[in-house]
Design a protein around this motif. Structure first.
Motif, PDB file in Angstrom:
ATOM      1  N   SER A 138       0.836  -1.195   0.000  1.00  0.00           N
ATOM      2  CA  SER A 138       0.000   0.000   0.000  1.00  0.00           C
ATOM      3  C   SER A 138       0.872   1.246   0.000  1.00  0.00           C
ATOM      4  CB  SER A 138      -0.943   0.002   1.205  1.00  0.00           C
ATOM      5  OG  SER A 138      -0.200   0.026   2.401  1.00  0.00           O
ATOM      6  N   LEU A 139       0.254   2.334  -0.469  1.00  0.00           N
ATOM      7  CA  LEU A 139       0.940   3.621  -0.558  1.00  0.00           C
ATOM      8  C   LEU A 139      -0.101   4.718  -0.360  1.00  0.00           C
ATOM      9  CD1 LEU A 139       3.531   5.227  -1.416  1.00  0.00           C
ATOM     10  CD2 LEU A 139       2.679   5.082  -3.763  1.00  0.00           C
ATOM     11  N   SER A 140       0.252   5.698   0.447  1.00  0.00           N
ATOM     12  CA  SER A 140      -0.658   6.816   0.682  1.00  0.00           C
ATOM     13  C   SER A 140       0.038   8.118   0.291  1.00  0.00           C
ATOM     14  CB  SER A 140      -1.067   6.858   2.152  1.00  0.00           C
ATOM     15  OG  SER A 140      -2.008   7.893   2.376  1.00  0.00           O
ATOM     16  N   VAL A 141      -0.642   8.935  -0.525  1.00  0.00           N
ATOM     17  CA  VAL A 141      -0.030  10.143  -1.076  1.00  0.00           C
ATOM     18  C   VAL A 141      -1.035  11.289  -0.986  1.00  0.00           C
ATOM     19  CG1 VAL A 141       0.753  11.164  -3.252  1.00  0.00           C
ATOM     20  CG2 VAL A 141       1.485   8.881  -2.643  1.00  0.00           C
ATOM     21  N   GLN A 142      -0.526  12.463  -0.828  1.00  0.00           N
ATOM     22  CA  GLN A 142      -1.388  13.651  -0.793  1.00  0.00           C
ATOM     23  C   GLN A 142      -1.731  14.079  -2.219  1.00  0.00           C
ATOM     24  OE1 GLN A 142      -2.015  14.155   2.363  1.00  0.00           O
ATOM     25  NE2 GLN A 142      -3.502  15.772   1.988  1.00  0.00           N
ATOM     26  N   PRO A 156      -7.383  12.206  -6.384  1.00  0.00           N
ATOM     27  CA  PRO A 156      -8.154  11.219  -5.592  1.00  0.00           C
ATOM     28  C   PRO A 156      -8.715  10.077  -6.442  1.00  0.00           C
ATOM     29  CG  PRO A 156      -8.663  13.435  -4.848  1.00  0.00           C
ATOM     30  CD  PRO A 156      -7.779  13.591  -6.075  1.00  0.00           C
ATOM     31  N   GLY A 157      -9.074  10.359  -7.697  1.00  0.00           N
ATOM     32  CA  GLY A 157      -9.578   9.326  -8.590  1.00  0.00           C
ATOM     33  C   GLY A 157      -8.543   8.275  -8.968  1.00  0.00           C
ATOM     34  N   ASP A 158      -7.284   8.541  -8.643  1.00  0.00           N
ATOM     35  CA  ASP A 158      -6.229   7.557  -8.910  1.00  0.00           C
ATOM     36  C   ASP A 158      -6.184   6.478  -7.833  1.00  0.00           C
ATOM     37  OD1 ASP A 158      -4.024  10.241  -9.950  1.00  0.00           O
ATOM     38  OD2 ASP A 158      -5.387   9.012 -11.170  1.00  0.00           O
ATOM     39  N   SER A 159      -6.938   6.652  -6.774  1.00  0.00           N
ATOM     40  CA  SER A 159      -6.959   5.667  -5.690  1.00  0.00           C
ATOM     41  C   SER A 159      -7.495   4.342  -6.219  1.00  0.00           C
ATOM     42  CB  SER A 159      -7.829   6.169  -4.528  1.00  0.00           C
ATOM     43  OG  SER A 159      -7.302   7.369  -3.992  1.00  0.00           O
ATOM     44  N   ALA A 160      -6.654   3.340  -6.221  1.00  0.00           N
ATOM     45  CA  ALA A 160      -6.979   2.044  -6.819  1.00  0.00           C
ATOM     46  C   ALA A 160      -5.828   1.094  -6.488  1.00  0.00           C
ATOM     47  CB  ALA A 160      -7.133   2.172  -8.336  1.00  0.00           C
ATOM     48  N   VAL A 161      -5.971  -0.151  -6.934  1.00  0.00           N
ATOM     49  CA  VAL A 161      -4.861  -1.106  -6.837  1.00  0.00           C
ATOM     50  C   VAL A 161      -4.173  -1.160  -8.200  1.00  0.00           C
ATOM     51  CG1 VAL A 161      -4.186  -3.488  -6.380  1.00  0.00           C
ATOM     52  CG2 VAL A 161      -6.075  -2.452  -5.090  1.00  0.00           C
ATOM     53  N   TYR A 162      -2.856  -1.063  -8.198  1.00  0.00           N
ATOM     54  CA  TYR A 162      -2.072  -1.054  -9.425  1.00  0.00           C
ATOM     55  C   TYR A 162      -1.274  -2.341  -9.529  1.00  0.00           C
ATOM     56  CZ  TYR A 162      -3.371   3.792  -9.945  1.00  0.00           C
ATOM     57  OH  TYR A 162      -4.096   4.950 -10.121  1.00  0.00           O
ATOM     58  N   PHE A 163      -1.377  -2.974 -10.697  1.00  0.00           N
ATOM     59  CA  PHE A 163      -0.679  -4.233 -10.933  1.00  0.00           C
ATOM     60  C   PHE A 163       0.337  -4.066 -12.049  1.00  0.00           C
ATOM     61  CE2 PHE A 163      -3.114  -7.170  -8.387  1.00  0.00           C
ATOM     62  CZ  PHE A 163      -4.376  -6.604  -8.299  1.00  0.00           C
ATOM     63  N   CYS A 164       1.499  -4.645 -11.842  1.00  0.00           N
ATOM     64  CA  CYS A 164       2.523  -4.772 -12.861  1.00  0.00           C
ATOM     65  C   CYS A 164       2.359  -6.172 -13.459  1.00  0.00           C
ATOM     66  CB  CYS A 164       3.889  -4.608 -12.183  1.00  0.00           C
ATOM     67  SG  CYS A 164       5.313  -4.933 -13.177  1.00  0.00           S
ATOM     68  N   ALA A 165       2.344  -6.290 -14.804  1.00  0.00           N
ATOM     69  CA  ALA A 165       2.044  -7.597 -15.412  1.00  0.00           C
ATOM     70  C   ALA A 165       2.768  -7.754 -16.749  1.00  0.00           C
ATOM     71  CB  ALA A 165       0.533  -7.757 -15.601  1.00  0.00           C
ATOM     72  N   PRO A 166       3.952  -8.342 -16.749  1.00  0.00           N
ATOM     73  CA  PRO A 166       4.605  -8.632 -18.027  1.00  0.00           C
ATOM     74  C   PRO A 166       4.052  -9.900 -18.664  1.00  0.00           C
ATOM     75  CG  PRO A 166       6.006  -9.299 -16.209  1.00  0.00           C
ATOM     76  CD  PRO A 166       4.792  -8.672 -15.602  1.00  0.00           C
ATOM     77  N   LEU A 225      -3.037   2.109  -3.863  1.00  0.00           N
ATOM     78  CA  LEU A 225      -2.712   3.535  -3.756  1.00  0.00           C
ATOM     79  C   LEU A 225      -3.916   4.298  -3.211  1.00  0.00           C
ATOM     80  CD1 LEU A 225      -0.926   6.042  -4.388  1.00  0.00           C
ATOM     81  CD2 LEU A 225      -1.979   6.065  -6.666  1.00  0.00           C
ATOM     82  N   ALA A 226      -3.668   5.092  -2.196  1.00  0.00           N
ATOM     83  CA  ALA A 226      -4.698   5.990  -1.661  1.00  0.00           C
ATOM     84  C   ALA A 226      -4.200   7.415  -1.826  1.00  0.00           C
ATOM     85  CB  ALA A 226      -4.972   5.680  -0.193  1.00  0.00           C
ATOM     86  N   VAL A 227      -4.961   8.225  -2.562  1.00  0.00           N
ATOM     87  CA  VAL A 227      -4.617   9.629  -2.749  1.00  0.00           C
ATOM     88  C   VAL A 227      -5.581  10.457  -1.908  1.00  0.00           C
ATOM     89  CG1 VAL A 227      -4.348  11.516  -4.391  1.00  0.00           C
ATOM     90  CG2 VAL A 227      -3.795   9.170  -5.082  1.00  0.00           C
ATOM     91  N   ASN A 228      -5.028  11.122  -0.948  1.00  0.00           N
ATOM     92  CA  ASN A 228      -5.844  11.858   0.023  1.00  0.00           C
ATOM     93  C   ASN A 228      -6.048  13.302  -0.411  1.00  0.00           C
ATOM     94  OD1 ASN A 228      -5.768   9.551   1.839  1.00  0.00           O
ATOM     95  ND2 ASN A 228      -3.631  10.108   2.168  1.00  0.00           N
ATOM     96  N   PRO A 229      -7.312  13.765  -0.347  1.00  0.00           N
ATOM     97  CA  PRO A 229      -7.589  15.156  -0.756  1.00  0.00           C
ATOM     98  C   PRO A 229      -6.937  16.159   0.198  1.00  0.00           C
ATOM     99  CG  PRO A 229      -9.616  13.880  -0.546  1.00  0.00           C
ATOM    100  CD  PRO A 229      -8.513  13.047   0.038  1.00  0.00           C
TER     101      PRO A 229
END
Lengths: 112, 114
Positions: free
Chosen positions: B10-14, B82-92, B110-114
């Motif tokens: 997980s990752l939290s970003v402003q 904030p709309g970028d808050s989601a789970v991101y997968f790397c997939a080769p 990823l959680a993008v906090n307002p």
């Protein structure tokens, strides 16, 4: 362009019952994939079709899971009998000649 | 044996700041990499890709960097929303003839906090 369609969206069954999921890929996409995604994990490929032929089913538990794509278009995935550990989201994806795969919304299966 | 590792669950970003999501891989035969984004109750959505002949690919707010010698990719989102808050997968893709099987990481939420 319509996306990948799946139904049902949610299903609750008891263990040992059977269940079937349906997928209609993006029009013209020759490749169709079924994935199982357990919470907290990446999707796990169950089976890949190229038109109506199977390319990879190495991770499909064949004693209980089956899939078909009879006319090279839509596909069904069946589980019979279901076990508790089959509770997951079942994702269908399609693709055509490139690496990108386009996913449907998934079917959330709960086995009780 | 996990061929694709996303070591940060997980990752939290402003909002407005940069988000950096990392992916490491072990198979030197991978020559193409895709990033997918997944919202709850939806299927994964293709986001951006990079070929191994490049070290950078940019699409709007999203940039993917590839360091082949380190077997490392990173996805940068600038500015984060904030709309970028989601789970991101790397997939080769694991290339084997017609088999375009994607090898998925476990994802980074990823959680993008307002």
């Amino acid at each position: 362009e319509a996306g990948v369609a799946q139904s049902p969206r949610y299903k609750i069954i008891e263990k040992r019952q059977s269940v079937a999921f349906w997928c209609n890929p993006i029009s013209g996409h020759a490749t169709l994939y079924w994935y199982q995604q357990i919470l907290g994990q990446g999707p796990k490929l169950l089976i890949q079709f190229q038109n109506n032929g199977v390319v990879d089913d190495s991770q499909l538990p064949k004693d209980r899971f089956s899939a078909e794509r009879l006319k090279g278009v839509d596909s069904t995935l069946k589980i019979q009998p279901a076990k508790l550990e089959d509770s997951a989201v079942y994702l269908c994806a399609s693709g055509q000649g490139t690496y990108e795969q386009y996913f449907g919304p998934g079917t959330r299966l709960t086995v009780t | 044996d996990q061929q694709v590792k996303q070591n940060s669950p997980s990752l939290s970003v402003q909002e407005g700041r940069i988000s950096i999501l990392n992916c490491d891989y072990t198979n030197s035969m991978f020559d193409y990499f895709l990033w997918y984004k997944k919202y709850p109750a939806e299927g994964p959505t293709f986001l951006i890709s990079i070929s191994s002949i490049k070290d950078k690919n940019e699409d709007g707010r999203f940039t993917v960097f590839l360091n082949k010698s380190a077997k490392h990719l990173s996805l940068h989102i600038v500015p984060s929303q904030p709309g970028d808050s989601a789970v991101y997968f790397c997939a080769p893709p694991q290339n084997a003839g017609n088999n375009r099987k994607l090898i998925w990481g476990l994802g980074t939420s990823l959680a993008v906090n307002p």
